[in-house]
Design a protein around this motif. Structure first.
Motif, PDB file in Angstrom:
ATOM      1  N   PRO A  76      54.919  -9.918   1.453  1.00 49.75           N
ATOM      2  CA  PRO A  76      54.167 -11.060   0.944  1.00 49.75           C
ATOM      3  C   PRO A  76      52.971 -11.367   1.842  1.00 49.75           C
ATOM      4  O   PRO A  76      52.872 -10.853   2.961  1.00 49.75           O
ATOM      5  CB  PRO A  76      55.182 -12.196   1.005  1.00 49.75           C
ATOM      6  CG  PRO A  76      56.015 -11.846   2.212  1.00 49.75           C
ATOM      7  CD  PRO A  76      56.095 -10.338   2.228  1.00 49.75           C
ATOM      8  N   ARG A  77      52.071 -12.207   1.352  1.00 40.89           N
ATOM      9  CA  ARG A  77      50.953 -12.633   2.188  1.00 40.89           C
ATOM     10  C   ARG A  77      50.739 -14.131   2.034  1.00 40.89           C
ATOM     11  O   ARG A  77      51.314 -14.771   1.148  1.00 40.89           O
ATOM     12  CB  ARG A  77      49.676 -11.871   1.837  1.00 40.89           C
ATOM     13  CG  ARG A  77      48.986 -12.254   0.533  1.00 40.89           C
ATOM     14  CD  ARG A  77      47.783 -11.342   0.306  1.00 40.89           C
ATOM     15  NE  ARG A  77      46.976 -11.716  -0.849  1.00 40.89           N
ATOM     16  CZ  ARG A  77      45.796 -12.318  -0.781  1.00 40.89           C
ATOM     17  NH1 ARG A  77      45.272 -12.651   0.403  1.00 40.89           N
ATOM     18  NH2 ARG A  77      45.102 -12.606  -1.884  1.00 40.89           N
ATOM     19  N   CYS A  78      49.949 -14.682   2.928  1.00 41.17           N
ATOM     20  CA  CYS A  78      49.628 -16.110   2.848  1.00 41.17           C
ATOM     21  C   CYS A  78      48.181 -16.318   3.269  1.00 41.17           C
ATOM     22  O   CYS A  78      47.559 -15.440   3.873  1.00 41.17           O
ATOM     23  CB  CYS A  78      50.563 -16.953   3.715  1.00 41.17           C
ATOM     24  SG  CYS A  78      50.394 -16.679   5.476  1.00 41.17           S
ATOM     25  N   ALA A  79      47.654 -17.472   2.937  1.00 44.21           N
ATOM     26  CA  ALA A  79      46.287 -17.815   3.329  1.00 44.21           C
ATOM     27  C   ALA A  79      46.262 -18.171   4.810  1.00 44.21           C
ATOM     28  O   ALA A  79      47.249 -18.657   5.368  1.00 44.21           O
ATOM     29  CB  ALA A  79      45.779 -18.989   2.502  1.00 44.21           C
ATOM     30  N   ARG A  80      45.128 -17.947   5.429  1.00 40.59           N
ATOM     31  CA  ARG A  80      44.937 -18.399   6.807  1.00 40.59           C
ATOM     32  C   ARG A  80      44.570 -19.884   6.819  1.00 40.59           C
ATOM     33  O   ARG A  80      45.186 -20.686   7.523  1.00 40.59           O
ATOM     34  CB  ARG A  80      43.840 -17.572   7.468  1.00 40.59           C
ATOM     35  CG  ARG A  80      43.424 -17.989   8.869  1.00 40.59           C
ATOM     36  CD  ARG A  80      44.402 -17.512   9.917  1.00 40.59           C
ATOM     37  NE  ARG A  80      45.564 -18.347  10.079  1.00 40.59           N
ATOM     38  CZ  ARG A  80      46.662 -17.952  10.704  1.00 40.59           C
ATOM     39  NH1 ARG A  80      46.747 -16.726  11.202  1.00 40.59           N
ATOM     40  NH2 ARG A  80      47.696 -18.762  10.841  1.00 40.59           N
TER      41      ARG A  80
END
Length: 428
Positions: A201-205
């Motif tokens: 998964p990824r997320c916003a900075r």
């Protein structure tokens, strides 16, 4: 004749941030202990990280015992050399009773504690705390054995910089935190990168005016114990979200990399001669990462709305590049691949710990680090108690909890030793 083993009330296995944090609290309590470290306390950060490595969480989350980040950039991200300086300062601050460059070979329960065999002698202890983490054995698939011998192969812990690799394209396998950041490092250096993805998964900075970590901290996500998480202990198996603190922090968007020339594929599943085979799941992998990204942001939107917080307007990520067609085969020679970096993680190795507390996958069973074996503890594992348990942000809280449990048991152990022997035993 073997010399009598040296006895300590507590032996701590592992002298990284977890073991040193526990040592700090045991010293406060006046509890005799020894920290045994296979290398040196900063080894993993100095010798197993690439040159451009930096934290992916902001500096303010560095909260080791009485050693919080005090630098000028709390919302920045320390680089490798700065992390090492921070940890070397902590080593001096704690001044632990440390036996370094000492490998623990065997720990066995005894009638009154534990027997510990090491490369530098024999020890006994009333209690043992395992603080060596869970990342011991690099995962490299058997497929690697069949790659052409002239292709350089590294695990992520061995990668240092693009210049150390031979000319030609680089295959990066895995897109978790290490894989995505190493792929970015190579991409920014102008190297041709082929990235085999998974379901990371990824997320916003940054989102709506703040670092996403700041929002999640404000939302108390990092205080949530593992038994309150929707996945319960299953969350310990989750892959970390990919994001970076590089150059002040930013998102890692694999779609943007693809638009700039990085070649993306699905999961690497096989090798036929010199032809790599991939699962046709690249589109699904990217869609999953984007859904998690947007989902986290949506939870922040909800929090902002519920609390009437004045913040910049919400947004939803929309793809900047799409998969035109799934590609399931790639010839190594045809693609000009001269090196492979395996970024698919580590497996734990507690084979030296002969105590029946492990599940079928080699992971210890425990409740906030306290096992069913009296006097045996674990510290520094991911989601030992909260999200921060294996990180600079949460290990101190867990260490204080384990130190309290050790103190209570040690009091009982010493009280039992102080009791007079039964009369029948004296008569004998």
């Amino acid at each position: 004749m073997n010399p009598t083993p040296t006895h300590h009330s507590v032996v701590i296995v592992g002298g990284g941030q977890a073991g040193l944090s526990l040592s700090y609290y045991l010293k406060q309590r006046g509890i005799d202990h020894l920290v045994v470290e296979k290398h040196d306390p900063v080894h993993a950060w100095r010798d197993q990280r690439w040159d451009s490595f930096c934290l992916v969480t902001p500096n303010w989350q560095c909260k080791l015992p009485d050693w919080e980040y005090r630098g000028p950039d709390p919302h920045g991200f320390m680089k490798k050399d700065e992390i090492i300086d921070y940890l070397e300062g902590f080593v001096k601050h704690v001044d632990a009773p440390l036996l370094d460059h000492c490998a623990v070979r065997r720990v066995v329960p005894t009638a009154d504690g534990f027997s510990i065999s090491t490369s530098r002698g024999e020890f006994t202890a009333d209690q043992v705390a395992v603080c060596s983490g869970g990342y011991h054995v690099p995962v490299i698939p058997r497929l690697a054995e069949r790659l052409p011998r002239d292709i350089v192969q590294l695990h992520s812990e061995q990668y240092r910089n693009p210049q150390a690799l031979p000319e030609g394209a680089v295959l990066v396998v895995g897109n978790g935190q290490s894989g995505s950041q190493i792929a970015e490092d190579l991409h920014l250096a102008g190297r041709r990168v082929v990235l085999a993805t998974g379901d990371a998964p990824r997320c916003a900075r940054f989102y709506r005016g703040k670092d996403v970590v700041d929002w999640l901290a404000e939302m108390k996500y990092y205080d949530m114990p593992v038994d309150a998480h929707p996945l319960r202990e299953g969350v310990r198996d989750n892959t970390n979200h990919y994001v970076t603190g590089r150059d002040g922090g930013r998102d890692i968007d694999l779609r943007r990399f693809a638009a700039e020339g990085m070649e993306l594929y699905g999961l690497l599943v096989g090798l036929d001669g010199d032809v790599l085979r991939f699962a046709p799941d690249l589109a699904a992998n990217l869609a999953h990462a984007d859904a998690v990204y947007n989902g986290i942001n949506a939870s922040i939107d909800k929090y902002i709305a519920q609390n009437g917080i004045d913040a910049p307007p919400p947004s939803v990520y929309t793809p900047v590049w799409d998969v035109a067609q799934e590609r399931e085969r790639l010839g190594l020679r045809e693609a000009g691949i001269t090196s492979v970096i395996w970024c698919i993680g580590f497996q734990p190795d507690f084979s030296w710990l002969e105590v029946p507390v492990f599940n079928g996958r080699g992971h210890p069973g425990h409740r906030r680090g306290i096992t069913a074996q009296p006097g045996l503890y674990f510290l520094g594992l991911p989601w030992l108690h909260t999200w921060g348990s294996g990180r600079f942000s949460g290990v101190a809280r867990d260490a204080a909890h384990i130190a309290e449990a050790i103190e209570q048991r040690q009091g009982a152990v010493e009280a039992a030793r102080a009791r007079p022997a039964p009369a029948e035993a004296l008569a004998a």
